[in-house]
Design an enzyme around this catalytic site. Structure first.
Site, PDB file in Angstrom:
ATOM      1  N   SER A 198      -1.293  -1.786  -1.668  1.00 48.61           N
ATOM      2  CA  SER A 198      -0.374  -1.796  -0.526  1.00 48.61           C
ATOM      3  C   SER A 198      -0.900  -0.792   0.497  1.00 48.61           C
ATOM      4  CB  SER A 198       1.059  -1.469  -0.959  1.00 48.61           C
ATOM      5  OG  SER A 198       1.100  -0.284  -1.713  1.00 48.61           O
ATOM      6  N   GLU A 207      -0.061   1.537   4.089  1.00 50.02           N
ATOM      7  CA  GLU A 207       0.996   2.111   4.925  1.00 50.02           C
ATOM      8  C   GLU A 207       0.501   2.299   6.356  1.00 50.02           C
ATOM      9  OE1 GLU A 207       3.428   5.166   3.123  1.00 50.02           O
ATOM     10  OE2 GLU A 207       3.293   6.349   4.967  1.00 50.02           O
ATOM     11  N   ASP A 234      12.886  14.097   6.896  1.00 55.12           N
ATOM     12  CA  ASP A 234      12.949  15.518   7.285  1.00 55.12           C
ATOM     13  C   ASP A 234      13.407  15.587   8.722  1.00 55.12           C
ATOM     14  OD1 ASP A 234      11.763  16.806   4.957  1.00 55.12           O
ATOM     15  OD2 ASP A 234       9.948  15.717   5.533  1.00 55.12           O
ATOM     16  N   PHE A 238      -1.751  17.986   7.515  1.00 57.56           N
ATOM     17  CA  PHE A 238      -0.816  17.106   6.797  1.00 57.56           C
ATOM     18  C   PHE A 238      -0.451  17.712   5.436  1.00 57.56           C
ATOM     19  CE2 PHE A 238      -2.180  12.719   8.715  1.00 57.56           C
ATOM     20  CZ  PHE A 238      -1.586  13.085   9.909  1.00 57.56           C
ATOM     21  N   HIS A 270      -1.520   2.691  -3.300  1.00 53.77           N
ATOM     22  CA  HIS A 270      -0.879   2.599  -1.979  1.00 53.77           C
ATOM     23  C   HIS A 270      -1.675   3.492  -1.030  1.00 53.77           C
ATOM     24  CE1 HIS A 270       2.554   2.238   0.847  1.00 53.77           C
ATOM     25  NE2 HIS A 270       2.317   3.506   1.134  1.00 53.77           N
TER      26      HIS A 270
END
Ligand code: FAD
Length: 276
Positions: free
Chosen positions: A7, A9, A100, A207, A257
């Site tokens: 998958s 994103e 968040d 990140f 993913h």
């Protein structure tokens, strides 16, 4: 057929140029036959329209698309409206998150945790949606303790999640331990590792600092030593992340993913090297 499910994103692009770039990325990744693609959502609904538009665009491109939905800073009414909109477009897959809030901004909202969002979706929409939740092999940065975080993870699965996607990590043992511990707490849904391809040193460090993922010292030092040599960063990143994925695949993970950051090259290269 791929032995494991893939998958990908994406995030909703902000400009027409970004939309075109994402379509090109989608076209390059389509031959890998992903099980689904997911599209991120800005906390408080800041990307609501963009997430919907991107999900519809992906579906029109022949992909099963799962929007992310975060509950922080939102009312039940607004969440219900978004979910109804997805249902009216035939979307049946969702990634349910707390999200968040930008620091110092806004109210928490009516649902405080992802587990409450999962319960809300199940109560209001029954089995319409397949629900993914987030998992943290290195533990959520705000968690009180690893044990407490694991229990909270188990709680949101028991609230009705079908599957989980992890935060990215570079230490496979963290993932293996997390899965073992979750199984001991009765979590029996697939826990799919999230994979972050390495293409940019400063972005990766930024990140990772924000989301609490550890970049092992040896990786950080090697990447730093390449300076502006993007080709060297790319080549080293490809080796490191392919090796990580190979270990995970060999151990029998249910899927991978990829956090694509809307680019195809690194994800495609890793999958090709893995023979997927
Ligand atoms: P939760 O599962 O609610 O957990 C948050 C914290 O609260 C944890 O520390 C947990 O231990 C604690 N907790 C949970 N339940 C309780 C309880 N009952 N009592 C006390 N403490 C509790 N963010 C976005 O804004 N948009 C996105 O699209 C997005 N996509 C993501 C996709 C993935 C796969 C992942 C891994 C993360 C994503 N995030 C996204 C980031 C995520 O929103 C943040 O990590 C956020 O801080 C936590 O969300 P959560 O759903 O994991 O929260």
């Amino acid at each position: 057929m791929n032995p494991i499910e893939l998958s990908f994103e994406f995030f909703p692009p902000k400009t027409q140029e970004g939309v075109e770039k994402l379509r090109a990325t989608r076209a390059q990744l389509l031959p890998l036959k992903p099980k689904f693609v997911s599209v991120t959502f800005g906390a408080g609904g800041s990307t609501q329209q963009g997430t919907l538009d991107t999900v519809i665009d992906m579906a029109q491109g022949g992909l099963e698309a799962a929007p992310h939905l975060s509950c922080i800073g939102s009312s039940k009414e607004s969440l219900r409206a978004i979910l109804n909109q997805y249902r009216s477009h035939g979307i049946r897959h969702i990634v349910a998150l707390r999200g968040d809030l930008p620091s110092g901004m806004g109210e928490v909202g009516e649902l405080r945790y992802a587990s409450e969002l999962v319960s809300f979706i199940r109560a209001e929409f029954g089995d319409w949606f397949c629900i993914e939740v987030a998992a943290y092999p290195e533990y959520h940065p705000q968690s009180r303790s690893p044990r407490h975080d694991l229990e909270n993870f188990a709680r949101k699965v028991k609230a009705g999640a079908d599957s989980a996607i992890t935060q990215y990590f570079f230490n496979a043992d963290a993932y293996f331990h997390f899965v073992d511990d979750a199984r001991k707490l009765g979590v029996d849904v697939p826990i799919v590792p999230g994979i972050m391809p390495i293409t940019n040193f400063s972005q990766l460090m930024r990140f990772s600092e924000m989301c609490g993922a550890e970049v092992p010292r040896w990786i950080a030092r090697r990447l730093e030593s390449f300076g502006d040599d993007r080709e060297a960063i790319r080549a080293f990143g490809l080796d490191v992340v392919t090796r990580l994925c190979q270990r995970l695949v060999d151990a029998g993970v249910p899927g991978l993913h990829f956090y694509t950051l809307n680019g195809a090259a690194a994800t495609k290269a890793i999958c090709e090297r893995l023979g997927l």
